[in-house]
Design an enzyme around this catalytic site. Structure first.
Site, mmCIF file in Angstrom:
data_model
loop_
_atom_site.group_PDB
_atom_site.id
_atom_site.type_symbol
_atom_site.label_atom_id
_atom_site.label_comp_id
_atom_site.label_asym_id
_atom_site.label_seq_id
_atom_site.Cartn_x
_atom_site.Cartn_y
_atom_site.Cartn_z
ATOM 1 N N TRP A 101 45.082 46.899 42.700
ATOM 2 C CA TRP A 101 44.069 45.830 42.712
ATOM 3 C C TRP A 101 44.588 44.562 42.073
ATOM 4 O O TRP A 101 44.336 43.457 42.574
ATOM 5 C CB TRP A 101 42.751 46.307 42.089
ATOM 6 C CG TRP A 101 42.142 47.363 42.968
ATOM 7 C CD1 TRP A 101 42.041 48.687 42.706
ATOM 8 C CD2 TRP A 101 41.637 47.173 44.296
ATOM 9 N NE1 TRP A 101 41.492 49.347 43.794
ATOM 10 C CE2 TRP A 101 41.231 48.443 44.774
ATOM 11 C CE3 TRP A 101 41.493 46.072 45.139
ATOM 12 C CZ2 TRP A 101 40.683 48.628 46.049
ATOM 13 C CZ3 TRP A 101 40.945 46.254 46.408
ATOM 14 C CH2 TRP A 101 40.549 47.522 46.846
ATOM 15 N N ASP A 176 39.124 41.582 36.222
ATOM 16 C CA ASP A 176 38.456 42.256 37.338
ATOM 17 C C ASP A 176 37.925 43.564 36.758
ATOM 18 O O ASP A 176 38.694 44.490 36.488
ATOM 19 C CB ASP A 176 39.469 42.514 38.462
ATOM 20 C CG ASP A 176 38.896 43.394 39.573
ATOM 21 O OD1 ASP A 176 37.738 43.848 39.454
ATOM 22 O OD2 ASP A 176 39.628 43.635 40.564
ATOM 23 N N LYS A 200 30.079 50.265 42.510
ATOM 24 C CA LYS A 200 30.605 51.435 41.812
ATOM 25 C C LYS A 200 29.661 51.875 40.700
ATOM 26 O O LYS A 200 29.227 53.011 40.650
ATOM 27 C CB LYS A 200 31.993 51.135 41.256
ATOM 28 C CG LYS A 200 32.975 50.823 42.372
ATOM 29 C CD LYS A 200 34.159 50.048 41.892
ATOM 30 C CE LYS A 200 34.948 49.465 43.029
ATOM 31 N NZ LYS A 200 35.365 50.406 44.064
HETATM 32 N N1 PMP Z 1 38.907 45.365 42.412
HETATM 33 C C1 PMP Z 1 38.793 46.669 42.105
HETATM 34 C C2 PMP Z 1 39.211 47.131 40.752
HETATM 35 C C3 PMP Z 1 38.280 47.561 43.046
HETATM 36 O O1 PMP Z 1 38.183 48.860 42.755
HETATM 37 C C4 PMP Z 1 37.879 47.084 44.307
HETATM 38 C C5 PMP Z 1 37.270 47.986 45.363
HETATM 39 N N2 PMP Z 1 37.561 49.306 45.317
HETATM 40 C C6 PMP Z 1 38.040 45.729 44.584
HETATM 41 C C7 PMP Z 1 38.538 44.897 43.616
HETATM 42 C C8 PMP Z 1 37.666 45.164 45.913
HETATM 43 O O2 PMP Z 1 36.297 45.100 46.015
HETATM 44 P P1 PMP Z 1 35.552 44.744 47.369
HETATM 45 O O3 PMP Z 1 35.876 45.818 48.342
HETATM 46 O O4 PMP Z 1 34.137 44.706 46.924
HETATM 47 O O5 PMP Z 1 36.045 43.419 47.811
#
Ligand code: PMP
Length: 369
Positions: A101, A176, A200
């Site tokens: 991520w 994040d 989540k």
């Molecule tokens: N950052 C993290 C730590 C994530 O776990 C996720 C999704 N699993 C995201 C960003 C991306 O999020 P989204 O799919 O809502 O764009």
């Protein structure tokens, strides 16, 4: 109703009490004659839902008065662009890479930041560790420093946020916290901006939470769409455009649920943190004591939320997942990029759910010894 235990990484389980309440109010919210999805976002009914949700989140996370809470759309990945579009006016931004991520955040920021600099990377450990802060190469005069507090795929979590000032950087820290939000307290004295998708630990997909220090507002690059300009969003109480009203409502019900949680003397987020520690310890202990399962993450940064593990005999993977499903243990398959298994144990997962998983893992190991 006896529901299975859902270990999905997200969208993830929502507390049954929250879903039941949302269902009971679906056609008529508090005698208004309207469901929440049918209300004007500017009407007094929805405004009261919004204001309560904002106040409850502020209280739960102890968000200081000089931070704005924004309810946005686009999820974590859109924030990877929205953050640099709002903060990168000084040109450089630093990135700490601890998994997929944060890597994605770096890649997206490169479109908007003249110099996206890797201050530290755990890639050579296959993202099983966090490089010590003493080794971070932070830039002078950076617009911000980005890190992901919990890597949902690699199962790597920061258990303490870095003190950037002590490391010689004046830049604000951007976190994040998509898969960590509301699982533990946040040290706001070390944070400039936090963002995360709701799907989540908070509610349905479609809602993004942004918490931003006021002095960071008002520097958006000209390319930034108005609906993503934090200052415009903040000045309009998240209603510059139509916000994700249903998501805000369900998130608000979750915040109320969180406020009711108790562990001994503790309540709210502090209670959740205790419970999350107990759940994670139970699962890690059981993995570490077994001959069949393995988790490769360094002990000081193992995630409390997402626990990836592998079967030493990978030929048993399908049988493991099939047996789990039969027992009502759902969505344990690991992310396709790393394989193996992953148990996501966010706030809505009770200790009993983790105990049921541990019992099953033990029985499966005995059976295949
Ligand atoms: N950052 C993290 C730590 C994530 O776990 C996720 C999704 N699993 C995201 C960003 C991306 O999020 P989204 O799919 O809502 O764009």
């Amino acid at each position: 109703m006896n529901r299975p235990y859902n270990f999905s990484a997200g969208p993830a389980a929502i507390p049954a009490e929250v879903l039941e309440l949302a269902a009971s109010e679906m056609l008529d919210w508090h005698g208004s004659g309207m469901g929440v999805m049918e209300m004007s976002h500017r009407g007094k009914e929805f405004m009261s839902i919004y204001e309560q949700a904002e106040a409850d989140l502020r209280e739960l996370l102890a968000v200081p008065a000089n931070f704005k809470i924004l309810f946005m759309q686009g999820g974590g990945l859109a924030e990877n662009a929205i953050v640099p579009m709002n903060l990168a006016h000084l040109g450089t931004a630093d990135f700490v890479l601890t998994g997929s991520w944060s890597q994605k955040s770096l890649k997206e920021a490169r479109k908007y930041v003249s110099e996206a600099h890797v201050a530290a990377s755990a890639e050579d450990s296959n993202f099983t560790a966090i490089p010590p802060t003493s080794s971070w190469d932070l830039s002078r005069g950076a617009s911000y420093v980005h890190l992901c507090t919990n890597e949902t795929i690699h199962g790597v979590e920061f258990h303490e946020l870095p003190d950037l000032k002590a490391l010689g950087s004046d830049a604000p820290l951007v976190i994040d916290f998509s898969s960590q939000v509301a699982s533990r307290p946040v040290d706001w004295s070390r944070v400039g901006l936090a963002f995360g998708g709701a799907q989540k630990n908070i509610g349905p997909a479609g809602l993004t939470i942004v918490v931003v220090r006021e002095d960071l507002l008002g520097h958006a690059l000209p390319v930034c769409p108005s609906a993503f300009d934090y200052k415009i969003v903040a000045d309009n109480q998240s209603m510059f455009n139509t916000p994700p009203t249903w998501g805000i409502y369900v998130a608000g019900l979750t915040f109320q649920w969180l406020k009711r949680q108790r562990e001994g003397e503790l309540s709210g987020i502090a209670a959740m943190e205790q419970r999350n520690i107990a759940k994670a310890e139970l699962l890690y202990r059981s993995i570490d004591q077994s001959q069949l399962y393995v988790n490769k993450v360094a002990a000081n940064c193992r995630s409390r939320m997402n626990i990836p593990f592998f079967l030493r005999n990978e030929a048993l993977n399908d049988a493991f997942l099939a047996g789990a499903k039969e027992r009502g243990l759902l969505q344990l398959k690991g992310h396709k990029s790393v394989g193996g298994m992953r148990a996501s144990i966010y706030n809505a997962m009770p200790l009993a759910g983790v105990q049921a998983l541990v019992d099953y893992m033990h029985a499966f190991e005995q059976q295949h010894a």
